[in-house]
Enzyme design. Sequence first.
Site, mmCIF file in Angstrom:
data_model
loop_
_atom_site.group_PDB
_atom_site.id
_atom_site.type_symbol
_atom_site.label_atom_id
_atom_site.label_comp_id
_atom_site.label_asym_id
_atom_site.label_seq_id
_atom_site.Cartn_x
_atom_site.Cartn_y
_atom_site.Cartn_z
ATOM 1 N N LYS A 2 -1.398 -11.732 1.842
ATOM 2 C CA LYS A 2 -2.034 -11.336 0.580
ATOM 3 C C LYS A 2 -1.498 -12.106 -0.621
ATOM 4 O O LYS A 2 -2.221 -12.349 -1.587
ATOM 5 C CB LYS A 2 -1.886 -9.827 0.386
ATOM 6 N N GLU A 5 0.904 -5.237 -8.307
ATOM 7 C CA GLU A 5 -0.432 -5.423 -8.866
ATOM 8 C C GLU A 5 -0.735 -4.296 -9.849
ATOM 9 O O GLU A 5 -0.439 -3.123 -9.580
ATOM 10 C CB GLU A 5 -1.464 -5.416 -7.731
ATOM 11 N N ARG A 8 -9.947 -11.068 9.817
ATOM 12 C CA ARG A 8 -10.258 -10.434 11.101
ATOM 13 C C ARG A 8 -11.573 -9.680 10.975
ATOM 14 O O ARG A 8 -12.180 -9.642 9.900
ATOM 15 C CB ARG A 8 -9.159 -9.438 11.465
#
Length: 659
Positions: free
Chosen positions: A116, A200, A293
């Site tokens: 990420k 974040e 995925r």
Amino acid sequence: MFAKLLIANRGEIAVRIIHACHAMGIAAVVVYSEADRRALHVRMADEALPIGPAPAPESYLRIEAIIEAALRAGAQAIHPGYGFLSERAAFSRACRDAGLAFVGPPPEAIEALGDKIAARRLALATGVPVAPGYHGADQSDETLLREATRIGYPLLIKASAGGGGRGMRIVTNADELMPALESARREARAAFGDDTVFLEKLIARPRHIEVQFLADAYGNAVHLFERECSIQRRYQKIVEESPSPALTPKQREMIGEAAVRLARAAGYVNAGTAEFLYDETDGSFAFLEVNARLQVEHPVTEAVTGVDLVQLQIAIAGGARLPFRQEDVQQRGHAIEVRLCAEDPVTFLPAGGRLTRFDLPDDIRCDSGFETGDEVTLYYDSLLAKLIVHADDRSVAIAKLRTALDACTVEGVTTNLPLLRAIAAHPAFAAGETTTDFLTTHQVAARLPAPAPLPDEVVLAAAIADVLALPFGRAAARDPWSALGPWRLLRADMPLRYRDGERERCVRVTECASEWRVEIDGTTCTVGVLATHPDHLIVRTTDGRIERFGIARDGAGLRVEWQGKRFYLSHATLDVEHLGVRGHSHSRAGLEAPMPGTIVRILVNEGDRVAAHQPLVVLEAMKMEHIVAAPHDGIILRLPYAVGALVAKGATLVEMEEG
């Protein structure tokens, strides 16, 4: 095309891939842990190979064992499904090194997008907006604290290798940062083998929008439109739909193009999903991550596009080109998926047990890894099934969903079915008001019907079993006194108390010649015990009926099966005066395991003085952590279990004295 493919996964997704393989004429091989030797995916596969004990790190996360199994079976490809090793670049690379096709992106793309932190950097480089945050390599506590102050609270801690909400924590102030950081790292390390995190800024009341994309090895890439996945609990999705009721055609085009741009920049091949947060107040998007995925919610996209994503995954891994261009893909109608999970519908704590009845509707698509009679283990994810409806418009799809949920019957295992029904019936859901705080904003749990009280017959059977000190079920193979704990001290004239949801049931059992006088909440009956066996009890009631009860000890409580249904009874606090114990009563409130699970950390020692609300023990089940905290100031008297112990629901984790 491949002749044989190995599926490095379990449960629902393994069953889904088996169906795709058989539709393509490919033999499906599965692997299984000791806990899954009788699982549905094992029964359905053409071949099944054992790979280790129940814990995932010793089985489904063992790259070398899975590669060896694939080579031994003669497979040419491996499909990782989702979760476990699906986003591990090392696994993709190990498949390539072993001459096996990996049904997923190449390791370089996983490293560029599956991580990420790397994905945020790539998004910034390609002009895709991201939320303010910190994604640096310096993972020291000092740096993270400083960066958190710069970003401002509230904020999110996220695991770089995470997924499914694991390794994610909300932090509202500086005092919460270090405990949350420690917990997030521990959960990420256990789930993914990587405790790297990033910070974040928390966006208030966003929508969670994601875009499905496909890319082949020849430079072709397309998106298959968006899915909205805003209704979540513990950061995990439970309702997904397509198209999003919030997006305009222009926004849909913009977010789809951004996802394809990211895929091309990363050299992506196969199926992937780009996730965004959408702020309705200003119409802005912030990139979250790329799931390198297949997604759990992929059937929603399949329903509205008519594309079989799993078959396309396999075909692309075999060298095929994308069979269509962007302009050929269209959204048709509206699709909704809900996740039926083995968990409490209010607390979301995971649940396990045997499915004594598992009936799903047969007029819609239902993807599941379980059937009636299967055991739901606590070692893995709580997902039981996915229910997918498709209709010409959203209102009709919601009506079909409500009908489908009403047609479901699940017995033997606690599920979130009442919650799903409440969501589908909620007017805010019908209106499309589906932000990520949907469950709390609309107090959906408050709309759930109160559970029916335990039948008196069940309480009666439990009380007789306790008074007779019968070593039922698994306890029969052990020393019954150690299995029963303090209950071995019971006398026939003492009151027993059982928890029944928020209620407490009081029972007094007295032996009268060859019969038993049982008083339940003031109502008295007389019964005769006809037979006791290692797994059941047979009694004759006052009116001459003969009843059979299956009984098994489960930690500090009992599981009782009666008339085809399963009930769980936990013991309320003992009346110490009747046990002849002197001194103060030791309060046990909040110190019992709220769910079966594994103890992953003990934060105190015997003899320690602790404060109210201080964390004592960390319990993990179905990939989620639960912290058992002190209900009051006191002294730790005893810690019955060690780290790594698997405990039952209701088991006493900490004994402490108040004051």
